[in-house]
Design an enzyme around this catalytic site. Structure first.
Site, PDB file in Angstrom:
ATOM      1  CB  CYS A 111      -0.881  -0.007   1.251  1.00  0.00           C
ATOM      2  SG  CYS A 111      -1.951   1.431   1.380  1.00  0.00           S
ATOM      3  CG  HIS A 154      -5.523  -2.630  -0.962  1.00  0.00           C
ATOM      4  ND1 HIS A 154      -4.471  -3.189  -0.270  1.00  0.00           N
ATOM      5  CD2 HIS A 154      -5.330  -1.290  -0.907  1.00  0.00           C
ATOM      6  CE1 HIS A 154      -3.683  -2.213   0.183  1.00  0.00           C
ATOM      7  NE2 HIS A 154      -4.179  -1.052  -0.202  1.00  0.00           N
ATOM      8  CD  GLU A 155      -6.696   1.068  -3.786  1.00  0.00           C
ATOM      9  OE1 GLU A 155      -6.932   2.098  -3.110  1.00  0.00           O
ATOM     10  OE2 GLU A 155      -5.565   0.564  -3.854  1.00  0.00           O
ATOM     11  CG  HIS A 158      -7.351   2.526   1.035  1.00  0.00           C
ATOM     12  ND1 HIS A 158      -6.605   2.895   2.123  1.00  0.00           N
ATOM     13  CD2 HIS A 158      -6.496   1.889   0.199  1.00  0.00           C
ATOM     14  CE1 HIS A 158      -5.340   2.495   1.943  1.00  0.00           C
ATOM     15  NE2 HIS A 158      -5.249   1.868   0.786  1.00  0.00           N
TER      16      HIS A 158
HETATM   17 NI    NI Z   1      -3.565   0.965  -0.119  1.00  0.00          NI
END
Ligand code: NI
Length: 183
Positions: A111, A154-155, A158
């Site tokens: 990341c 993953h995004e 976020h």
């Molecule tokens: Ni990330």
């Protein structure tokens, strides 16, 4: 290519824990510019000539919250062939369905906000379908698999204020390894 002037927040920054907000349309000029900058940055970070010159860490995904902007937008730049890239611009994503099968990245996820190596398993769906909006606000669906499915999840984390390191069991980083497929 000119390196965009963007600042990526570090994991210690509490802003990364913010839950991002729905985006309304039409997009502002500023939002469009930020999308463009994020794509340029990610592309340059994957090209040797540039990552060496500017000392960049290669990355394929970036969410607006990593730039301090709590909007439900992320971009992914995938190298599909040598120095040939495909972009995903995803606004207001929502999960529609996902596989039962779980996968994890064997070498560990990375990341751009986590400037250290973290080992351990981050369980991800092998495949999933999401709805989202494009830059003009059109409603779309996309089905993703394998590493792109991991990148999308993953995004999307976020956007909910979650980092991949949160999902690793600190006492047993490779817990449940046998229940998932390594990619
Ligand atoms: Ni990330």
């Amino acid at each position: 290519m000119k390196l965009p002037d963007i600042k990526i927040l570090d994991e210690k920054n509490k802003i990364l824990r913010t839950k991002s907000n729905e985006v309304t349309f039409p997009l502002t000029k500023e939002t469009r510019k930020t999308i463009e900058d994020a794509i340029t940055y990610l592309t340059m970070s994957q090209i040797k000539k540039y990552y060496e010159k500017y000392n960049l860490r290669p990355g394929m995904g970036l969410s607006f919250i990593q730039l301090g902007i709590p909007k439900n937008i992320f971009v992914i730049v995938e190298e599909v062939d040598e120095e040939k890239f495909e972009n995903y611009i995803i606004i207001n994503p929502k999960m529609i369905s996902h596989s039962e099968e779980l996968i994890y990245v064997g070498e560990g996820e990375g990341c751009l906000s986590v400037n250290r190596e973290v080992i351990g398993i981050v369980p991800r769906y092998a495949r999933m379908t999401i709805s989202y909006q494009d830059m003009d606000g059109n409603k779309k669906e996309i089905r993703v698999r394998e590493d792109i499915s991991v990148a999308f999840q993953h995004e999307m984390d976020h956007l909910n204020g979650i980092l991949f390191i949160d999902k690793i069991d600190k006492n047993n980083p490779f817990k449940d390894k046998e229940k998932m497929r390594e990619i």
